[in-house]
Design an enzyme around this catalytic site. Structure first.
Site, short mmCIF file in Angstrom:
data_model
loop_
_atom_site.label_atom_id
_atom_site.label_comp_id
_atom_site.label_asym_id
_atom_site.label_seq_id
_atom_site.Cartn_x
_atom_site.Cartn_y
_atom_site.Cartn_z
N SER A 139 1.62 10.82 1.13
CA SER A 139 2.74 11.27 1.54
C SER A 139 2.75 10.53 3.06
O SER A 139 1.68 10.20 3.76
CB SER A 139 2.74 12.87 1.93
OG SER A 139 3.99 13.21 2.77
N TYR A 152 -0.72 20.65 5.53
CA TYR A 152 -0.28 19.60 4.41
C TYR A 152 -0.50 18.29 4.96
O TYR A 152 -0.88 17.32 4.04
CB TYR A 152 1.12 19.82 4.38
CG TYR A 152 1.94 18.83 3.50
CD1 TYR A 152 2.07 19.07 2.20
CD2 TYR A 152 2.61 17.76 4.00
CE1 TYR A 152 2.55 18.15 1.22
CE2 TYR A 152 3.23 16.99 3.03
CZ TYR A 152 3.28 17.05 1.64
OH TYR A 152 4.01 16.10 1.02
N TYR A 421 -5.44 -17.37 13.82
CA TYR A 421 -4.97 -16.87 12.43
C TYR A 421 -4.85 -15.31 12.04
O TYR A 421 -3.71 -15.11 11.79
CB TYR A 421 -5.83 -17.30 11.43
CG TYR A 421 -5.52 -16.99 9.90
CD1 TYR A 421 -4.56 -18.14 9.50
CD2 TYR A 421 -6.02 -16.11 9.43
CE1 TYR A 421 -4.30 -17.93 8.15
CE2 TYR A 421 -5.48 -16.05 7.92
CZ TYR A 421 -4.68 -16.82 7.39
OH TYR A 421 -4.36 -16.56 6.20
#
Length: 536
Positions: A139, A152, A421
């Site tokens: 999630s 949660y 880079y």
């Protein structure tokens, strides 16, 4: 014959995302083992599928004993297990911290985190030597924090973590592990939050750059890709499918107010049969060439931009009449402007832009890196991508256009002394996210692919110069091998397709598990005398 057909387990199969998962995986030829709690409508989840190929199993994934028994029963019934999608979960209670009991907190951890880990353990026991794939439905709540979602969110952050650790542990058994991190999805669970006064969906839509919630099938499509052979070099990756939620980081609204429920939230739009106009920078060789060839093979019109005229001509010849090549130095602003003006004259639109053009650094110590060297690399790798995006946006299809930026594992884990880079690739990912937040309301999506070590001519040159040691690199990769340019092309095809219609601003690592590995020592065992990876 039935034993030869692959088997996919889907937990939480009776819910909105679960039903879509069953349907899409069945379309791909899987036999489905649909798993959910007793009393849920498992028969409804399988009602539209061929019942001779599929079976329902009841299981409380909060019970270790039931998990062990259920996976054993599935294996006995089908004779094999190839894919597990850990989709079942307890939703957030939205309770204040002082009102949350220890039992309530533990319940979320048991079902959302421990259950998926135990399911993965049991499924791995039953997968054959050919391996398989485990896809966890995590999630966005496990990545960005929200108030009153302690248990949660913590459980879903744990799912993100075990995705990476399992990917590293199971790679030697040819088992890939990846995750989807959905944002708001129009499911019965979310509708219940609105009904109970715990969520205002009109405000939710205004917080999402795309201006709508996801459909269950959009989450399922991402999981289907990660479970497929097209994602064969993806492991340990967590793909956000959130409409751009995580890209927006300022006061105010990400999208203007929406009247009612958007049509695209209620049903999948009809697919278009038209070819796409696809522009690929750095398309003369390596990853860019593989991407260009993949789009041309599916019937799209491809324009490749590169500064190497010889490689341009060779690639254009290979692609035939579906390709136009233009010699362009991506660090030259006027040259980029002129190139896109020519594309507009020829095609009138751009549907997809792939910013792939880049140069590698020279592995010099920082004392030898002056401003001319640093800016020369940044101009091609980062400014060039910005210029191409800016010019493409002047006539990109709205809605429906897609800009895909090619980043790198250096985006997340910079290497010394590759300062410029790594900085350029970190900038690419942030450019993706900024544009996703800006352009979401216009219906234009952005995403980044971050390749690991890929068998390209560029990597071959680094190896030949002694800049890299392919043996050490392979030991550092959980999957124990370098990727192929086609692996990046397959990811590009998916991320620019209708199946990725709710992916906006996300990054997908296609790296064999490189970024998931955090231990000391080697990630994989390889034979010291094995043939060195050949460039393609």
């Amino acid at each position: 014959m039935m034993m030869s057909k692959k088997v996919a387990i889907v937990t939480g199969a009776a819910g909105g995302i679960g039903r879509s998962l069953c349907a899409l995986l069945a379309e791909d030829g899987f036999r489905i083992a649909a798993v959910d709690l007793e009393g849920t409508d498992l028969n409804g989840a399988l009602s539209s599928l061929d019942k001779d190929d599929h079976e329902a199993f009841t299981c409380n994934i909060g019970s270790e004993a039931e998990i062990v028994a259920t996976i054993a029963a599935i294996h006995q019934h089908f004779g094999r297990i190839d894919v597990l999608v850990n989709n079942a979960a307890l939703g957030p209670t939205m309770a204040a911290t002082v009102d949350t009991t220890a039992d309530g907190f533990r319940a979320a951890l048991t079902v959302n985190l421990v259950g998926p880990l135990l399911l993965a353990r049991e499924v791995a026991r039953h997968m054959g030597p050919e391996g398989g794939a485990i896809v966890n439905i995590a999630s966005l709540a496990g990545i960005v924090s929200n108030p009153k979602r302690n248990a949660y969110a913590a459980s879903k952050a744990g799912v993100v973590s075990i995705t990476k650790s399992l990917a590293c542990e199971l790679a030697h058994r040819n088992i890939r592990v990846a995750a989807v991190a959905p944002g708001y999805v129009r499911t019965p669970m979310v509708a219940g939050l609105e009904r109970d006064g715990k969520a205002d969906l009109s405000k939710v839509r205004q917080r999402i750059p795309m201006g709508r919630m996801a459909r269950p099938d959009e989450i399922a499509a991402a999981a289907r890709f990660l479970a497929s052979d097209k994602a064969r070099y993806v492991t340990g990756s967590v793909l956000a499918v959130d409409g751009g939620w995580a890209t927006f980081n300022q006061p105010g609204e990400a999208h203007p107010p929406v009247s009612g429920t958007p049509a695209a939230e209620l049903g999948k739009p009809a697919p278009s049969d038209n070819f796409k106009v696809v522009v690929v920078t750095g398309g003369g060789r390596g990853i860019g060439k593989a991407i260009a060839m993949a789009f041309a093979a599916k019937g799209d019109k491809v324009v490749i931009l590169d500064r190497d005229e010889t490689e341009l001509c060779e690639t254009e010849k290979a692609l035939g009449d579906r390709c136009l090549s233009l010699k362009v130095d991506m660090a030259d602003e006027q040259a980029v402007i002129d190139a896109f003006a020519a594309i507009k004259t020829l095609h009138g639109r751009i549907d997809v832009l792939i910013n792939n053009a880049a140069i590698a650094d020279r592995f010099m110590p920082v004392e030898e890196q002056d401003s001319a060297y640093l800016m020369g690399l940044l101009d091609i790798n980062l400014t060039g991508a910005f210029l191409a995006s800016r010019e493409a946006l002047r006539f990109m299809t709205k809605p429906g256009g897609v800009i895909l930026n090619i980043g790198s594992i250096n985006t997340f884990l910079p290497f010394a002394p590759r300062h410029a880079y790594g900085a350029s690739k970190a900038g690419i990912d942030m450019l993706t996210r900024c544009l996703a937040a800006e352009l979401g309301p216009d219906g234009i999506r952005l995403a980044t692919i971050a390749p690991g070590y890929i068998r390209t001519p560029g990597v071959a040159a680094l190896e030949a110069s002694g800049s890299i040691d392919s043996g050490k690199i392979r030991r550092r990769i959980p999957m124990g091998e370098l990727g192929k340019p086609e692996d990046i092309a397959d990811a590009a095809i998916f991320l620019t397709s209708d199946d990725a219609s709710y992916i906006n601003g996300a990054i997908l690592y296609v790296d064999g598990g490189w970024t998931a590995f955090g231990n000391a020592g080697d990630a994989a065992e390889i034979e010291e005398n094995s043939v060195r990876e050949a460039a393609q």
